[in-house]
Design a protein around this motif. Structure first.
Motif, PDB file in Angstrom:
ATOM      1  N   ALA A 161       8.346  -7.316   5.323  1.00  0.00           N
ATOM      2  CA  ALA A 161       8.056  -8.586   5.987  1.00  0.00           C
ATOM      3  C   ALA A 161       6.652  -8.627   6.554  1.00  0.00           C
ATOM      4  N   ASP A 162       6.154  -7.499   7.030  1.00  0.00           N
ATOM      5  CA  ASP A 162       4.831  -7.442   7.659  1.00  0.00           C
ATOM      6  C   ASP A 162       3.738  -7.615   6.609  1.00  0.00           C
ATOM      7  N   ILE A 163       2.762  -8.475   6.876  1.00  0.00           N
ATOM      8  CA  ILE A 163       1.727  -8.792   5.889  1.00  0.00           C
ATOM      9  C   ILE A 163       0.867  -7.581   5.546  1.00  0.00           C
ATOM     10  N   GLU A 164       0.569  -6.729   6.520  1.00  0.00           N
ATOM     11  CA  GLU A 164      -0.244  -5.551   6.242  1.00  0.00           C
ATOM     12  C   GLU A 164       0.522  -4.527   5.407  1.00  0.00           C
ATOM     13  N   GLU A 165       1.806  -4.402   5.683  1.00  0.00           N
ATOM     14  CA  GLU A 165       2.625  -3.497   4.867  1.00  0.00           C
ATOM     15  C   GLU A 165       2.780  -4.041   3.453  1.00  0.00           C
ATOM     16  N   ARG A 166       2.897  -5.367   3.314  1.00  0.00           N
ATOM     17  CA  ARG A 166       2.953  -5.962   1.971  1.00  0.00           C
ATOM     18  C   ARG A 166       1.673  -5.668   1.213  1.00  0.00           C
ATOM     19  N   TYR A 167       0.533  -5.776   1.920  1.00  0.00           N
ATOM     20  CA  TYR A 167      -0.742  -5.455   1.273  1.00  0.00           C
ATOM     21  C   TYR A 167      -0.761  -4.008   0.794  1.00  0.00           C
ATOM     22  N   THR A 168      -0.335  -3.088   1.640  1.00  0.00           N
ATOM     23  CA  THR A 168      -0.361  -1.672   1.278  1.00  0.00           C
ATOM     24  C   THR A 168       0.532  -1.400   0.070  1.00  0.00           C
ATOM     25  N   ALA A 169       1.723  -1.993   0.058  1.00  0.00           N
ATOM     26  CA  ALA A 169       2.625  -1.815  -1.082  1.00  0.00           C
ATOM     27  C   ALA A 169       1.983  -2.321  -2.367  1.00  0.00           C
ATOM     28  N   THR A 193       3.271   9.117   5.039  1.00  0.00           N
ATOM     29  CA  THR A 193       4.565   8.612   4.582  1.00  0.00           C
ATOM     30  C   THR A 193       5.669   9.645   4.740  1.00  0.00           C
ATOM     31  N   GLY A 194       6.910   9.137   4.756  1.00  0.00           N
ATOM     32  CA  GLY A 194       8.091   9.987   4.770  1.00  0.00           C
ATOM     33  C   GLY A 194       8.712  10.031   3.392  1.00  0.00           C
ATOM     34  N   ASP A 195      10.032   9.816   3.317  1.00  0.00           N
ATOM     35  CA  ASP A 195      10.712   9.847   2.024  1.00  0.00           C
ATOM     36  C   ASP A 195      10.286   8.689   1.131  1.00  0.00           C
ATOM     37  N   PHE A 196       9.869   7.580   1.752  1.00  0.00           N
ATOM     38  CA  PHE A 196       9.412   6.417   0.994  1.00  0.00           C
ATOM     39  C   PHE A 196       8.106   5.919   1.618  1.00  0.00           C
ATOM     40  N   LEU A 197       7.471   4.972   0.963  1.00  0.00           N
ATOM     41  CA  LEU A 197       6.241   4.418   1.520  1.00  0.00           C
ATOM     42  C   LEU A 197       6.508   3.837   2.903  1.00  0.00           C
TER      43      LEU A 197
END
Length: 211
Positions: free
Chosen positions: A84-92, A150-154
């Protein structure tokens, strides 16, 4: 839904993972790339790109895996693949598109066949080509993962990045790429392979796998 794909195609693998993670039912329709079935009139008349995957959904044939993944997320918002977070969407997107746009073109089957048939390259030389381009992109992806811690996932669960990463790692291992210096990537791989959606989508578990 009907998913037209090939068991070992990384882009088909992407779509299978995405569909599984989102809990969407689909019929798998094999298209044998080694027999060039994707180039036949029956298929190419529906998909001018003459490539897999193709998804038949809502009375329409849709192609191009990355566009399809984002379409799925918009058409079926439950179990989102993007945070949901725009910065996390960018990173993905940053990491997923690095792999999808930089690696698929030089490493797909027609290119490898062209190197062999038109330039007479040996399988060993083709393997060197493959690993060179893998390193060019996967090395900085690993560095970015290290920066992010990161942990087990991004993020907290698998999403777009894992959907794109896992097929690329599967193919990289087929070409003996060395992941020993990529602990973040291999940790994510191990976590993903423990989950049923990734297991069900895996090439080893597809009906068109001859093995």
């Amino acid at each position: 839904m009907k998913l037209f794909g090939y068991y070992r195609s990384s882009t088909s693998f992407r779509l299978r993972i995405a569909l599984q993670l989102k809990g969407l039912e689909y019929e798998n329709v094999p298209v044998n790339l080694l027999k060039s079935e994707q180039k036949g009139d029956a298929f190419s008349s529906r998909n001018p790109f003459a490539s897999v995957p193709m998804l038949e959904a809502g009375g329409r044939d849709r192609a191009q895996s990355m566009a399809l993944i984002e379409w799925l997320d918009e058409a079926y918002p439950a179990h989102p693949l993007l945070p949901a977070d725009i910065e996390e969407r960018y990173t993905a997107r940053e990491l997923a598109y690095a792999i999808a746009t930089e690696l698929h073109a030089p490493l797909n089957l027609p290119v490898l066949q062209y190197l062999k048939n038109e330039y007479g390259k040996s399988q060993e030389e083709i393997g060197e080509w493959y690993r060179h381009w893998l390193a060019k992109t996967l090395d900085p992806v690993e560095k970015r993962l290290a920066q992010l811690g990161t942990g087990d996932f991004l993020f907290d669960k698998p999403g777009l990045f894992e959907v794109v990463l896992m097929p690329q790692m599967y193919n990289a291992r087929r070409f003996d790429f060395d992941f020993s210096a990529k602990p973040h990537m291999t940790r994510i791989e191990t976590a993903c392979l423990s989950l049923e959606p990734f297991q069900r989508a895996h090439p080893d578990n597809q009906t068109d796998n001859p093995e």
